[in-house]
Enzyme design. Sequence first.
Site, PDB file in Angstrom:
ATOM      1  N   HIS A  72     -17.691 -15.860  -0.882  1.00  0.00           N
ATOM      2  CA  HIS A  72     -18.533 -17.043  -1.104  1.00  0.00           C
ATOM      3  C   HIS A  72     -18.962 -17.652   0.220  1.00  0.00           C
ATOM      4  CE1 HIS A  72     -17.819 -16.919  -5.314  1.00  0.00           C
ATOM      5  NE2 HIS A  72     -16.529 -17.023  -5.169  1.00  0.00           N
ATOM      6  N   TYR A 201     -16.789 -28.484  -7.335  1.00  0.00           N
ATOM      7  CA  TYR A 201     -15.855 -29.610  -7.406  1.00  0.00           C
ATOM      8  C   TYR A 201     -16.632 -30.800  -7.963  1.00  0.00           C
ATOM      9  CZ  TYR A 201     -12.623 -27.066  -4.315  1.00  0.00           C
ATOM     10  OH  TYR A 201     -11.756 -26.150  -3.772  1.00  0.00           O
ATOM     11  N   PRO A 293      -3.543 -29.209  -4.675  1.00  0.00           N
ATOM     12  CA  PRO A 293      -4.355 -27.993  -4.636  1.00  0.00           C
ATOM     13  C   PRO A 293      -5.849 -28.206  -4.373  1.00  0.00           C
ATOM     14  CG  PRO A 293      -3.747 -28.520  -6.898  1.00  0.00           C
ATOM     15  CD  PRO A 293      -3.031 -29.499  -6.026  1.00  0.00           C
ATOM     16  N   LYS A 297      -5.356 -24.808  -0.289  1.00  0.00           N
ATOM     17  CA  LYS A 297      -4.731 -24.506   1.001  1.00  0.00           C
ATOM     18  C   LYS A 297      -3.323 -23.921   0.945  1.00  0.00           C
ATOM     19  CE  LYS A 297      -7.995 -25.507   3.665  1.00  0.00           C
ATOM     20  NZ  LYS A 297      -8.694 -24.306   4.078  1.00  0.00           N
ATOM     21  N   TYR A 385     -12.322 -26.240   5.213  1.00  0.00           N
ATOM     22  CA  TYR A 385     -12.229 -25.415   4.003  1.00  0.00           C
ATOM     23  C   TYR A 385     -12.111 -23.924   4.350  1.00  0.00           C
ATOM     24  CZ  TYR A 385     -12.642 -24.557  -0.985  1.00  0.00           C
ATOM     25  OH  TYR A 385     -12.373 -24.205  -2.285  1.00  0.00           O
TER      26      TYR A 385
HETATM   27  P1  FAD Z   1       5.939 -19.147  -3.848  1.00  0.00           P
HETATM   28  O1  FAD Z   1       4.681 -18.469  -4.170  1.00  0.00           O
HETATM   29  O2  FAD Z   1       6.414 -20.251  -4.726  1.00  0.00           O
HETATM   30  O3  FAD Z   1       7.050 -18.022  -3.784  1.00  0.00           O
HETATM   31  C1  FAD Z   1       8.430 -18.309  -3.749  1.00  0.00           C
HETATM   32  C2  FAD Z   1       9.184 -17.194  -4.437  1.00  0.00           C
HETATM   33  O4  FAD Z   1      10.596 -17.443  -4.294  1.00  0.00           O
HETATM   34  C3  FAD Z   1       8.906 -17.132  -5.934  1.00  0.00           C
HETATM   35  O5  FAD Z   1       8.551 -15.825  -6.311  1.00  0.00           O
HETATM   36  C4  FAD Z   1      10.226 -17.585  -6.562  1.00  0.00           C
HETATM   37  O6  FAD Z   1      10.483 -16.942  -7.806  1.00  0.00           O
HETATM   38  C5  FAD Z   1      11.246 -17.174  -5.510  1.00  0.00           C
HETATM   39  N1  FAD Z   1      12.492 -17.936  -5.558  1.00  0.00           N
HETATM   40  C6  FAD Z   1      12.659 -19.256  -5.846  1.00  0.00           C
HETATM   41  N2  FAD Z   1      13.965 -19.593  -5.767  1.00  0.00           N
HETATM   42  C7  FAD Z   1      14.623 -18.457  -5.420  1.00  0.00           C
HETATM   43  C8  FAD Z   1      15.997 -18.160  -5.183  1.00  0.00           C
HETATM   44  N3  FAD Z   1      16.950 -19.112  -5.287  1.00  0.00           N
HETATM   45  N4  FAD Z   1      16.345 -16.901  -4.856  1.00  0.00           N
HETATM   46  C9  FAD Z   1      15.392 -15.929  -4.736  1.00  0.00           C
HETATM   47  N5  FAD Z   1      14.067 -16.155  -4.954  1.00  0.00           N
HETATM   48  C10 FAD Z   1      13.699 -17.409  -5.280  1.00  0.00           C
HETATM   49  N6  FAD Z   1      -3.119 -22.166  -2.647  1.00  0.00           N
HETATM   50  C11 FAD Z   1      -4.215 -21.689  -2.005  1.00  0.00           C
HETATM   51  O7  FAD Z   1      -4.136 -21.346  -0.818  1.00  0.00           O
HETATM   52  N7  FAD Z   1      -5.445 -21.575  -2.607  1.00  0.00           N
HETATM   53  C12 FAD Z   1      -5.618 -21.943  -3.888  1.00  0.00           C
HETATM   54  O8  FAD Z   1      -6.710 -21.784  -4.429  1.00  0.00           O
HETATM   55  C13 FAD Z   1      -4.484 -22.490  -4.600  1.00  0.00           C
HETATM   56  N8  FAD Z   1      -4.594 -22.886  -5.881  1.00  0.00           N
HETATM   57  C14 FAD Z   1      -3.472 -23.184  -6.585  1.00  0.00           C
HETATM   58  C15 FAD Z   1      -3.616 -23.455  -7.914  1.00  0.00           C
HETATM   59  C16 FAD Z   1      -2.495 -23.731  -8.663  1.00  0.00           C
HETATM   60  C17 FAD Z   1      -2.669 -24.017 -10.119  1.00  0.00           C
HETATM   61  C18 FAD Z   1      -1.187 -23.739  -8.048  1.00  0.00           C
HETATM   62  C19 FAD Z   1       0.059 -23.996  -8.847  1.00  0.00           C
HETATM   63  C20 FAD Z   1      -1.054 -23.488  -6.716  1.00  0.00           C
HETATM   64  C21 FAD Z   1      -2.181 -23.209  -5.965  1.00  0.00           C
HETATM   65  N9  FAD Z   1      -2.087 -22.933  -4.616  1.00  0.00           N
HETATM   66  C22 FAD Z   1      -3.209 -22.545  -3.940  1.00  0.00           C
HETATM   67  C23 FAD Z   1      -0.789 -22.999  -3.932  1.00  0.00           C
HETATM   68  C24 FAD Z   1      -0.117 -21.632  -3.762  1.00  0.00           C
HETATM   69  O9  FAD Z   1      -0.012 -20.975  -5.005  1.00  0.00           O
HETATM   70  C25 FAD Z   1       1.267 -21.805  -3.131  1.00  0.00           C
HETATM   71  O10 FAD Z   1       1.168 -22.649  -2.018  1.00  0.00           O
HETATM   72  C26 FAD Z   1       1.874 -20.464  -2.711  1.00  0.00           C
HETATM   73  O11 FAD Z   1       2.326 -19.761  -3.841  1.00  0.00           O
HETATM   74  C27 FAD Z   1       3.051 -20.649  -1.743  1.00  0.00           C
HETATM   75  O12 FAD Z   1       3.615 -19.410  -1.424  1.00  0.00           O
HETATM   76  P2  FAD Z   1       5.138 -19.276  -1.065  1.00  0.00           P
HETATM   77  O13 FAD Z   1       5.379 -17.833  -0.791  1.00  0.00           O
HETATM   78  O14 FAD Z   1       5.512 -20.261  -0.033  1.00  0.00           O
HETATM   79  O15 FAD Z   1       5.940 -19.749  -2.370  1.00  0.00           O
HETATM   80  C1  DHB Z   2      -9.052 -22.543  -7.036  1.00  0.00           C
HETATM   81  C2  DHB Z   2      -7.958 -23.342  -6.842  1.00  0.00           C
HETATM   82  C3  DHB Z   2      -8.066 -24.462  -6.048  1.00  0.00           C
HETATM   83  O1  DHB Z   2      -6.996 -25.250  -5.837  1.00  0.00           O
HETATM   84  C4  DHB Z   2      -9.285 -24.789  -5.460  1.00  0.00           C
HETATM   85  O2  DHB Z   2      -9.357 -25.903  -4.700  1.00  0.00           O
HETATM   86  C5  DHB Z   2     -10.382 -23.971  -5.649  1.00  0.00           C
HETATM   87  C6  DHB Z   2     -10.259 -22.846  -6.446  1.00  0.00           C
HETATM   88  C7  DHB Z   2      -8.905 -21.334  -7.879  1.00  0.00           C
HETATM   89  O3  DHB Z   2      -7.832 -21.171  -8.469  1.00  0.00           O
HETATM   90  O4  DHB Z   2      -9.845 -20.535  -7.963  1.00  0.00           O
END
Ligand code: FAD
Ligand code: DHB
Length: 392
Positions: A72, A201, A293, A297, A385
Amino acid sequence: MRTQVGIIGAGPAGLMLSHLLHLEGIESVVLEAHTRQYVEERVRAGVLEQATVDLMVETGLGARLKQEGLLHNGIKLSFGGCRHRIDFRDLTPGRTITVYAQQEILKDLIQARLDSGGQIHFDVSAVSLHGLDTAAPVIRYRAGGDSREIHCDFLAGCDGSHGVSRTSIPAGALAVFERTYPFAWLGILAEAPPASEEPIYSHHQQGFALFSMRSPKITRLYLQCAPDEDLDQWPDSRIWEALRTRHATSDGWRPVEGPILQKGITGMRSFVVEPMQFGRLFLAGDAAHIVPPTGAKGMNLAIADVRVLARGLAEFYASGRKDLLDQYSATCLRRVWKVQRFSWWMTSMLHRFDAEDGFEYRRQLAELDYVTGSRAASMSLAENYVGLPMDY
Ligand code: FAD
Ligand code: DHB
């Protein structure tokens, strides 16, 4: 068992760290509380900054991303019945974002690690961390009914916001900075072709709405809702009606509707712990910080952290020097706070905080008018962004 780096959590942070360490010749073991299937199917983020895409490509993970990712050149902001485009390619200049689902990145990372003989232990339980402030930390856990131990040089706490790593650090060693918001997001995946090529948005009196996509056949949509919202109160017809109303513009645009494949509620929080290290345990990603979210980021920030950590560990194993590891927390936190600021700002500009507050509503409209009308303000949104430069 012994390894160089014990990694807790197979999310974007933990798996990317394991991949980057492997490319530096450093051995790691990843422990994950859920099954491989659960990790590969969990629907979450979707927007990748340019630097995240570049890292995937440079480290050999770009094949499917290049084929299936949706590039995009901008996003749209909708308010007061009109839609305005923020043109990233023009404003940044030349930089873009890519929509590619988080679970697809995880599939690519898991496959790459397993193909190179990497160790990921799924479905483990009772993970506990010991000797964090010694040179020989240990992870204990249970797998298949057995108790196991891994002796490590370093630990990486990549286990998200509810993991065990952060809570293993003695009380008082970390400072916590936090903000909660009086709303959440109701997110859906719908089997419907995206009616807009770019994410939208939308600011609306009834609350924020976001239009995004996952593929030419799947639309991803979010609605601002109450933090304790009951999904049962949201039959499909009510969701589509709210989406139509909040995205309405004078040109008659509306999302294409279709069967809803998945629904979920996501809370909104800003959260940071400082420092992101205790002894030989380094926290990365959501284990150390959460952003609301709205700026897309969280995953990008998780990946930025582990780039810094992998570089520090590579320096240590190559030369015995700990300079970069000692600076890990400070280096990451500079970026974390800038990203917190941006995510908080996008959230504050676009959501309805108090339905009665006419001043706030008008201030938001003025801000959106300014952001879309001033090249300087559009540029500021765009450069955040697409992702700030990695300044390490
Ligand atoms: P996580 O992905 O949470 O991974 C942690 C892992 O550790 C999990 O698999 C979990 O099962 C495991 N775990 C937990 N406890 C234990 C334990 N005790 N022992 C072993 N394993 C364990 N971010 C973006 O950049 N762009 C987006 O568009 C965006 N949109 C989002 C939309 C939604 C609806 C949500 C919920 C989040 C969004 N995010 C977005 C945020 C993004 O998903 C998270 O910031 C990202 O997953 C963080 O990665 P992580 O590896 O730090 O943690
Ligand atoms: C999506 C998630 C977000 O948090 C955002 O700001 C834009 C797009 C997505 O899931 O596609």
